[in-house]
Design a protein around this motif. Structure first.
Motif, mmCIF file in Angstrom:
data_model
loop_
_atom_site.group_PDB
_atom_site.id
_atom_site.type_symbol
_atom_site.label_atom_id
_atom_site.label_comp_id
_atom_site.label_asym_id
_atom_site.label_seq_id
_atom_site.Cartn_x
_atom_site.Cartn_y
_atom_site.Cartn_z
ATOM 1 N N ALA A 105 -4.624 -6.151 55.676
ATOM 2 C CA ALA A 105 -4.319 -4.722 55.602
ATOM 3 C C ALA A 105 -5.505 -3.945 55.034
ATOM 4 O O ALA A 105 -5.858 -2.869 55.528
ATOM 5 N N PHE A 106 -6.136 -4.486 53.995
ATOM 6 C CA PHE A 106 -7.293 -3.833 53.387
ATOM 7 C C PHE A 106 -8.452 -3.773 54.379
ATOM 8 O O PHE A 106 -9.095 -2.737 54.542
ATOM 9 N N LEU A 107 -8.727 -4.884 55.057
ATOM 10 C CA LEU A 107 -9.822 -4.919 56.039
ATOM 11 C C LEU A 107 -9.604 -3.927 57.163
ATOM 12 O O LEU A 107 -10.514 -3.186 57.541
ATOM 13 N N LEU A 108 -8.390 -3.925 57.704
ATOM 14 C CA LEU A 108 -8.116 -3.050 58.843
ATOM 15 C C LEU A 108 -8.264 -1.578 58.492
ATOM 16 O O LEU A 108 -8.805 -0.798 59.272
ATOM 17 N N THR A 109 -7.802 -1.193 57.306
ATOM 18 C CA THR A 109 -7.813 0.234 56.947
ATOM 19 C C THR A 109 -9.078 0.664 56.217
ATOM 20 O O THR A 109 -9.599 1.745 56.477
ATOM 21 N N GLN A 110 -9.601 -0.175 55.326
ATOM 22 C CA GLN A 110 -10.716 0.245 54.484
ATOM 23 C C GLN A 110 -12.079 -0.205 54.990
ATOM 24 O O GLN A 110 -13.086 0.418 54.664
ATOM 25 N N VAL A 111 -12.116 -1.281 55.767
ATOM 26 C CA VAL A 111 -13.388 -1.786 56.279
ATOM 27 C C VAL A 111 -13.568 -1.430 57.751
ATOM 28 O O VAL A 111 -14.550 -0.810 58.142
ATOM 29 N N VAL A 112 -12.580 -1.805 58.561
ATOM 30 C CA VAL A 112 -12.667 -1.489 59.996
ATOM 31 C C VAL A 112 -12.384 -0.010 60.243
ATOM 32 O O VAL A 112 -12.969 0.609 61.119
ATOM 33 N N GLY A 113 -11.488 0.584 59.419
ATOM 34 C CA GLY A 113 -11.248 2.024 59.512
ATOM 35 C C GLY A 113 -10.059 2.445 60.344
ATOM 36 O O GLY A 113 -9.966 3.605 60.740
ATOM 37 N N LEU A 114 -9.120 1.519 60.622
ATOM 38 C CA LEU A 114 -7.915 1.926 61.345
ATOM 39 C C LEU A 114 -7.058 2.807 60.438
ATOM 40 O O LEU A 114 -7.093 2.683 59.214
ATOM 41 N N SER A 115 -6.278 3.685 61.041
ATOM 42 C CA SER A 115 -5.303 4.454 60.267
ATOM 43 C C SER A 115 -4.196 3.488 59.832
ATOM 44 O O SER A 115 -4.056 2.389 60.376
ATOM 45 N N TYR A 116 -3.391 3.922 58.861
ATOM 46 C CA TYR A 116 -2.279 3.073 58.429
ATOM 47 C C TYR A 116 -1.319 2.817 59.593
ATOM 48 O O TYR A 116 -0.773 1.722 59.732
ATOM 49 N N GLU A 117 -1.119 3.824 60.442
ATOM 50 C CA GLU A 117 -0.225 3.669 61.593
ATOM 51 C C GLU A 117 -0.774 2.632 62.574
ATOM 52 O O GLU A 117 -0.040 1.780 63.081
ATOM 53 N N GLU A 118 -2.099 2.718 62.845
ATOM 54 C CA GLU A 118 -2.714 1.744 63.759
ATOM 55 C C GLU A 118 -2.639 0.332 63.171
ATOM 56 O O GLU A 118 -2.350 -0.636 63.881
ATOM 57 N N ALA A 119 -2.919 0.225 61.879
ATOM 58 C CA ALA A 119 -2.875 -1.084 61.225
ATOM 59 C C ALA A 119 -1.465 -1.669 61.256
ATOM 60 O O ALA A 119 -1.277 -2.875 61.450
ATOM 61 N N ALA A 120 -0.460 -0.801 61.092
ATOM 62 C CA ALA A 120 0.930 -1.260 61.142
ATOM 63 C C ALA A 120 1.262 -1.798 62.532
ATOM 64 O O ALA A 120 1.893 -2.853 62.669
ATOM 65 N N GLY A 121 0.838 -1.086 63.570
ATOM 66 C CA GLY A 121 1.062 -1.559 64.931
ATOM 67 C C GLY A 121 0.334 -2.866 65.194
ATOM 68 O O GLY A 121 0.857 -3.778 65.837
ATOM 69 N N PHE A 122 -0.875 -2.956 64.666
ATOM 70 C CA PHE A 122 -1.687 -4.148 64.853
ATOM 71 C C PHE A 122 -1.065 -5.354 64.147
ATOM 72 O O PHE A 122 -1.020 -6.452 64.690
ATOM 73 N N ALA A 123 -0.573 -5.139 62.910
ATOM 74 C CA ALA A 123 -0.014 -6.238 62.111
ATOM 75 C C ALA A 123 1.458 -6.491 62.424
ATOM 76 O O ALA A 123 2.018 -7.497 61.988
ATOM 77 N N GLY A 124 2.103 -5.562 63.155
ATOM 78 C CA GLY A 124 3.513 -5.738 63.500
ATOM 79 C C GLY A 124 4.445 -5.566 62.320
ATOM 80 O O GLY A 124 5.391 -6.337 62.144
ATOM 81 N N CYS A 125 4.170 -4.555 61.495
ATOM 82 C CA CYS A 125 5.020 -4.291 60.330
ATOM 83 C C CYS A 125 5.109 -2.786 60.120
ATOM 84 O O CYS A 125 4.342 -2.030 60.719
ATOM 85 N N PRO A 126 6.036 -2.307 59.275
ATOM 86 C CA PRO A 126 6.161 -0.867 59.033
ATOM 87 C C PRO A 126 4.933 -0.296 58.325
ATOM 88 O O PRO A 126 4.218 -1.013 57.610
ATOM 89 N N VAL A 127 4.701 0.998 58.516
ATOM 90 C CA VAL A 127 3.563 1.682 57.887
ATOM 91 C C VAL A 127 3.638 1.550 56.370
ATOM 92 O O VAL A 127 2.629 1.319 55.699
ATOM 93 N N GLY A 128 4.847 1.683 55.807
ATOM 94 C CA GLY A 128 5.009 1.571 54.356
ATOM 95 C C GLY A 128 4.565 0.216 53.832
ATOM 96 O O GLY A 128 4.024 0.119 52.724
ATOM 97 N N THR A 129 4.776 -0.815 54.621
ATOM 98 C CA THR A 129 4.349 -2.157 54.214
ATOM 99 C C THR A 129 2.828 -2.231 54.154
ATOM 100 O O THR A 129 2.260 -2.802 53.226
ATOM 101 N N VAL A 130 2.159 -1.617 55.145
ATOM 102 C CA VAL A 130 0.693 -1.605 55.138
ATOM 103 C C VAL A 130 0.189 -0.841 53.920
ATOM 104 O O VAL A 130 -0.715 -1.296 53.214
ATOM 105 N N ARG A 131 0.777 0.338 53.646
ATOM 106 C CA ARG A 131 0.355 1.120 52.477
ATOM 107 C C ARG A 131 0.520 0.308 51.197
ATOM 108 O O ARG A 131 -0.352 0.313 50.322
ATOM 109 N N SER A 132 1.648 -0.396 51.074
ATOM 110 C CA SER A 132 1.908 -1.209 49.887
ATOM 111 C C SER A 132 0.886 -2.342 49.769
ATOM 112 O O SER A 132 0.357 -2.607 48.690
#
Length: 200
Positions: free
Chosen positions: A149-176
């Motif tokens: 989650a950290f890599l996708l959002t903070q290093v690669v630069g995906l939005s939380y929504e994109e990272a959630a779709g990529f990881a297959g989990c809710p946006v809130g889970t990615v934020r957490s």
């Protein structure tokens, strides 16, 4: 070493739309679009596979493998997800396959301590190399889901929504997961600084 700072979100959205358009044009057989597609996303893929694999020297091969797989399945790409998100999902599979192959491959070395030999062969003196290795070491302290989650959002630069779709989990889970990853990294840094101060 590639910069680990993501582009500003507005620029990234525009770049994603452009890369997706190039991917679709490449699917139609446009060689110039294929070249632009690779150039636009090469750094993101290289950065991602470097951190997922934990092996900077293998990262270029994994990046090449990712693009080879992508072009092999480009005829099925319809642009429902951004080309970057689609490509990173391919990169993740390429890394997973590489790790599986490495796990069953026998390790042979001419030296008693192969780890020391490998560390001694690592490049030194490259701009940003030591910082990149330090970040890689820090990220290894995180549980897998938080690290991703950290890599996708903070290093690669995906939005939380994109990272959630990529990881297959809710946006809130990615934020957490990102929040907990940050807290974990800060704790490790504080502990390292305290140990350094005591040693000094």
């Amino acid at each position: 070493m590639i910069s680990v700072m993501p582009a500003p979100r507005a620029d990234r959205a525009s770049a994603d739309a452009t890369a997706t358009a190039w991917a679709l044009a490449a699917r139609g057989g446009d060689p110039d679009a294929a070249d632009h597609f690779v150039r636009a996303l090469h750094a993101d893929v290289l950065r991602y596979v470097t951190y997922l694999s934990g092996d900077p020297q293998l990262a270029h091969d994994l990046t090449q493998d990712t693009f080879a797989r992508a072009f092999g399945s480009l005829h099925r790409y319809e642009g429902r997800a951004s080309a970057r998100t689609w490509l990173l999902s391919i990169a993740r599979r390429a890394v997973a396959d590489s790790l599986r192959r490495a796990a069953v491959r026998p390790r042979i070395a001419d030296t008693v301590d192969w780890r020391t030999a490998v560390e001694g062969a690592q490049p030194r003196g490259l701009p940003g190399f030591d910082d990149g290795i330090a970040l890689l070491d820090l990220l290894e302290t995180l549980p897998d889901e938080r690290r991703e989650a950290f890599l996708l959002t903070q290093v690669v630069g995906l939005s939380y929504e994109e990272a959630a779709g990529f990881a297959g989990c809710p946006v809130g889970t990615v934020r957490s997961r990102v929040s907990r990853a940050r807290a974990g990294l800060e704790r490790v840094l504080r502990e390292a600084e305290a140990a350094s101060a005591l040693a000094g």
